[in-house]
Design an enzyme around this catalytic site. Structure first.
Site, short mmCIF file in Angstrom:
data_model
loop_
_atom_site.label_atom_id
_atom_site.label_comp_id
_atom_site.label_asym_id
_atom_site.label_seq_id
_atom_site.Cartn_x
_atom_site.Cartn_y
_atom_site.Cartn_z
N HIS A 28 1.54 2.98 -3.37
CA HIS A 28 0.52 3.78 -4.05
C HIS A 28 0.88 5.25 -4.11
O HIS A 28 0.65 5.92 -5.11
CB HIS A 28 -0.82 3.64 -3.31
CG HIS A 28 -1.67 2.51 -3.77
ND1 HIS A 28 -2.39 2.55 -4.93
CD2 HIS A 28 -1.91 1.31 -3.22
CE1 HIS A 28 -3.04 1.41 -5.08
NE2 HIS A 28 -2.77 0.63 -4.05
N GLU A 76 -8.98 1.83 6.35
CA GLU A 76 -9.54 1.48 5.04
C GLU A 76 -9.39 -0.03 4.82
O GLU A 76 -10.36 -0.73 4.52
CB GLU A 76 -8.81 2.25 3.94
CG GLU A 76 -9.26 1.88 2.54
CD GLU A 76 -8.38 2.46 1.46
OE1 GLU A 76 -8.83 2.52 0.30
OE2 GLU A 76 -7.22 2.83 1.75
N HIS A 77 -8.17 -0.53 4.96
CA HIS A 77 -7.88 -1.96 4.87
C HIS A 77 -7.31 -2.42 6.21
O HIS A 77 -6.35 -1.82 6.70
CB HIS A 77 -6.82 -2.26 3.80
CG HIS A 77 -7.07 -1.64 2.46
ND1 HIS A 77 -6.45 -0.47 2.05
CD2 HIS A 77 -7.86 -2.04 1.44
CE1 HIS A 77 -6.84 -0.18 0.82
NE2 HIS A 77 -7.70 -1.10 0.43
N ASP A 93 -7.60 -5.77 -3.84
CA ASP A 93 -7.40 -4.74 -4.86
C ASP A 93 -7.77 -5.23 -6.25
O ASP A 93 -8.14 -4.43 -7.11
CB ASP A 93 -5.94 -4.28 -4.87
CG ASP A 93 -5.63 -3.31 -3.73
OD1 ASP A 93 -6.58 -2.75 -3.16
OD2 ASP A 93 -4.44 -3.13 -3.42
N HIS A 113 -52.84 19.03 10.19
CA HIS A 113 -52.59 17.60 9.95
C HIS A 113 -53.84 16.78 10.26
O HIS A 113 -54.24 15.90 9.51
CB HIS A 113 -51.42 17.11 10.81
CG HIS A 113 -50.08 17.55 10.34
ND1 HIS A 113 -49.73 18.86 10.20
CD2 HIS A 113 -48.98 16.81 9.97
CE1 HIS A 113 -48.47 18.94 9.77
NE2 HIS A 113 -47.99 17.70 9.62
N GLN A 149 0.82 -1.21 0.00
CA GLN A 149 0.00 0.00 0.00
C GLN A 149 0.85 1.26 0.00
O GLN A 149 0.45 2.28 -0.57
CB GLN A 149 -0.94 -0.01 1.21
CG GLN A 149 -1.94 -1.16 1.19
CD GLN A 149 -2.69 -1.26 -0.13
OE1 GLN A 149 -3.44 -0.36 -0.50
NE2 GLN A 149 -2.49 -2.36 -0.85
#
Length: 457
Positions: A286, A352-353, A386, A445, A283
């Site tokens: 990235h 996230e992961h 992924d 109402h 990761q």
């Protein structure tokens, strides 16, 4: 925990994988959230101001603004961002057969998972003649964003398109940054994946301006085709993409704030340091601002992982990028007393992961509340998710997994409630409606019910 890279690494590259020690400390949830590794490289306010400027430019100047932004950020000259149909066809025709086979397998698995996600419509009979239903209806049009900066994420085309199609969305547009090396078009593999999935409305627009273009639309003039506004915008990106999605939320729906990638690994003494290090690096490659965090109760494992990070990072293709990410404030090892504290840290971090590399990993995974996706055991690395797990890799980041979900079929669906009462069924509850309307000082109402039973109707 600070170390230096071995002598085989470039002189300018070194590893500074910091350590945070929670052992012997009893921290509240708020204290844990404040203490876990987070990026400090840029405040959200900085990003918001830049994105606000982009929103203003695109809304006021339309395609002219997109052309200026493409030149500024991507170094390309652009008259109109729509990708020609022949470019999509050519990209698929020239795609490496091995890459095509991999994309097709990923599509197949993603479709199988997505097809099972659509919730069933519900009809509830509350009394004779009183039926309340909940129907799931797809949005009419979506705008999908696919990053293409440091890495051309063709797999993100699949992750965006497949659940939208499974939901029944009829109009799908896709945007990805223009690439100077490819004549101002998005990366050919991204174009090929779009063609493979039957998407023909593709735009060469990057970053926040892509999100803004989809949210507000851009009117055409003369021979210029317009970009019609969408109902939902999805897709991962950097801090500017995530910020743009937050700022247009309310104008359109969004999936989540899927910003710069992050991984957390909860590991104990049974974990294998080479695997942990490899997954952290996977990761980190990235983006220099990617987050890689190890949470463990085993200091010896932490030391072994640092050694492996040094060795593997020096040998990987994007070594400088990886080392920058691993050495940033968003990365590091968190030392905990035991698994209980480790689980608490992971729930506070809301990764996230999140990988679980512990004894009885499945049982530990079942105790995690906050994560975009959970990867269980040695043979479920994040890179599986992924590409080919069948799950979706567009996931919430920066702690937003505590309250939002990863991209899925329901992202593109709306739950519409349908109320169908006949006269007798309404009359049965009319007195309650009148009583409640009086209690709330909203007599109209109650009158709206009374009038239906007036003698002169």
């Amino acid at each position: 925990m600070t170390t230096s890279s071995d002598t085989s690494a470039p002189a300018a590259a070194s590893l500074d994988f910091r350590s945070i020690d929670f052992r012997g400390r009893h921290l509240s949830l708020a204290e844990l959230r404040a203490a876990v590794p987070r990026a400090r490289h840029q405040t959200m306010a900085d990003a918001e101001q830049k994105v606000q400027d982009i929103i203003s430019a695109v809304r006021s100047q339309g395609f002219a603004a997109l052309s200026d932004l493409a030149k500024t950020f991507d170094g390309v000259e652009q008259s109109h961002p729509r990708v020609p149909a022949e470019a999509l066809t050519q990209a698929l025709a020239e795609l490496d057969p091995a890459v095509r086979a991999a994309l097709e397998e990923s599509i197949s698995r993603a479709r199988q998972f997505a097809d099972q996600q659509r919730p069933a419509n519900v009809d509830v009979g509350l009394a004779d003649g009183a039926v309340v239903s909940q129907n799931w209806i797809p949005v009419g049009r979506v705008g999908l964003y696919v990053p293409g900066g440091l890495a051309p994420l063709a797999s993100s085309v699949i992750m965006n398109v497949v659940p939208a199609v499974a939901a029944g969305v009829e109009s799908i547009a896709l945007a990805s940054p223009p690439q100077k090396d490819f004549g101002g078009l998005p990366h050919p593999t991204i174009l090929a994946a779009a063609k493979l999935l039957g998407i023909d409305e593709v735009y060469a627009i990057g970053g926040a301006q892509a999100i803004v273009s989809f949210a507000y639309g851009i009117p055409g003039s003369g021979d210029e085709l317009p970009i019609e506004p969408v109902d939902v915008v999805t897709g991962p990106g950097n801090i500017f993409v995530a910020t743009a999605k937050r700022l247009v939320k309310g104008v359109v729906g969004i999936d989540s704030e899927a910003g710069t990638t992050e991984i957390a690994i909860l590991a104990d003494s049974t974990a294998h340091a080479p695997l942990v290090a490899a997954d952290l690096i996977s990761q980190a490659e990235h983006d220099p601002k990617a987050a890689s965090v190890l949470v463990t109760d085993d200091a010896e494992l932490a030391d072994a992982v640092v050694i492996e990070l040094e060795r593997q990072a020096a040998a990987t293709k994007h070594s400088a990028r990886v080392l920058e990410a691993l050495s940033g404030p968003q990365s590091g090892v968190v030392l905990v007393d035991d698994l209980e504290q480790g689980i608490a840290v992971c729930n506070a971090y809301a990764a996230e992961h999140l990988e679980i590399m512990t004894a009885d990993a499945a049982a530990v995974a079942s105790r995690i509340r906050n994560a975009g996706a959970i990867f269980v055991g040695d043979y479920s690395p994040v890179s599986l998710g992924d590409y080919c797990a069948g799950s979706n890799h567009v996931l919430p980041t920066s702690g937003t997994a505590a309250f939002s979900s990863g991209l899925n079929v329901t992202t593109f669906l709306r739950a519409v409630q349908v109320i169908n009462y006949n006269r007798a069924a309404l009359e049965q509850v009319s007195g309650h409606i009148v009583s409640l309307s009086g209690a709330e000082d909203l007599p109209g109402h109650g009158d709206a019910v009374r009038i239906r039973f007036a003698n002169d109707l």
